[in-house]
Write a protein that holds these residues in place. Structure first.
Motif, mmCIF file in Angstrom:
data_model
loop_
_atom_site.group_PDB
_atom_site.id
_atom_site.type_symbol
_atom_site.label_atom_id
_atom_site.label_comp_id
_atom_site.label_asym_id
_atom_site.label_seq_id
_atom_site.Cartn_x
_atom_site.Cartn_y
_atom_site.Cartn_z
ATOM 1 N N HIS A 1 0.896 -1.194 -0.114
ATOM 2 C CA HIS A 1 0.015 -0.141 -0.016
ATOM 3 C C HIS A 1 0.905 1.358 0.027
ATOM 4 C CE1 HIS A 1 -3.893 -1.845 1.327
ATOM 5 N NE2 HIS A 1 -3.211 -2.797 1.101
ATOM 6 N N GLN B 1 0.304 3.960 1.516
ATOM 7 C CA GLN B 1 0.581 4.517 2.738
ATOM 8 C C GLN B 1 1.650 3.851 3.662
ATOM 9 O OE1 GLN B 1 -2.387 3.585 1.472
ATOM 10 N NE2 GLN B 1 -3.901 5.178 1.451
ATOM 11 N N SER B 2 1.676 2.269 3.219
ATOM 12 C CA SER B 2 2.504 1.490 4.165
ATOM 13 C C SER B 2 4.124 1.999 3.800
ATOM 14 C CB SER B 2 2.400 0.170 3.927
ATOM 15 O OG SER B 2 1.222 -0.342 4.359
ATOM 16 N N GLY C 1 4.929 4.950 2.686
ATOM 17 C CA GLY C 1 4.944 6.351 3.421
ATOM 18 C C GLY C 1 5.301 6.146 4.687
ATOM 19 N N LYS C 2 4.666 5.485 5.563
ATOM 20 C CA LYS C 2 5.158 5.124 6.954
ATOM 21 C C LYS C 2 6.427 4.687 7.050
ATOM 22 C CE LYS C 2 0.667 4.229 8.874
ATOM 23 N NZ LYS C 2 -0.181 3.192 9.650
#
Length: 153
Positions: free
Chosen positions: A41, A43-44, A46-47
């Motif tokens: 993902h 978002q993953s 990015g984290k």
């Protein structure tokens, strides 16, 4: 080719976030492009690049290694905070290896995939927990306790 490998190698003290971001920027890819290629993902990713992710599983490491075009051992060494030399696995033949002895010199060849004596596929990971095997000093995996040697049937 050597210069490219040097650029891709982890730098001492570099965090996983810094390493992934440096590789991604070096390839000129966006987070979305890397995430799609790595099957993650956005978002993953990015984290991870912001240092908010503390655990990576084998799927994530393999996916990122593929997407960022580096050996999985590079990512694994940065993630675990170990030097690259420590992260290199030992290959051995589960049929021919005698526990407590060093691996055969032919098995240590980078291109070796199979045992030259019996034809069995060489192993560099524990069958049970999939951790890299970094030493054959002992008969069992230090992470899960599984014996490295195949049982005779």
């Amino acid at each position: 080719m050597q210069a490219l490998e040097t650029e891709q190698a982890p730098k001492p003290g570099e965090s996983i976030a810094e390493y992934v971001r440096r590789l991604r920027d070096g390839l000129g890819l966006t987070q979305k492009q890397v995430a799609l290629k790595a099957d993650l993902h956005v978002q993953s990713l990015g984290k991870l690049e912001r240092g908010k992710t503390t655990k990576l599983n084998r799927k994530t490491i393999n996916g990122l290694a593929y997407a960022l075009q580096v050996p999985g051992e590079y990512l694994e060494s940065v993630y675990k905070g170990s030097s690259l030399e420590v992260a290199h696995a030992v290959k051995f033949c589960p049929k021919c290896w005698v526990p407590g002895t060093p691996p055969d010199a032919l098995w240590t060849n980078v291109r070796a995939k199979f045992c030259f004596e019996c034809g069995e596929r060489l192993r560099n990971r524990c069958d049970s927990c999939n951790e890299l095997i970094t030493s054959l000093k002992h008969r069992f995996c230090p992470f899960c306790g599984q014996a490295y040697k195949l049982k005779k049937t």
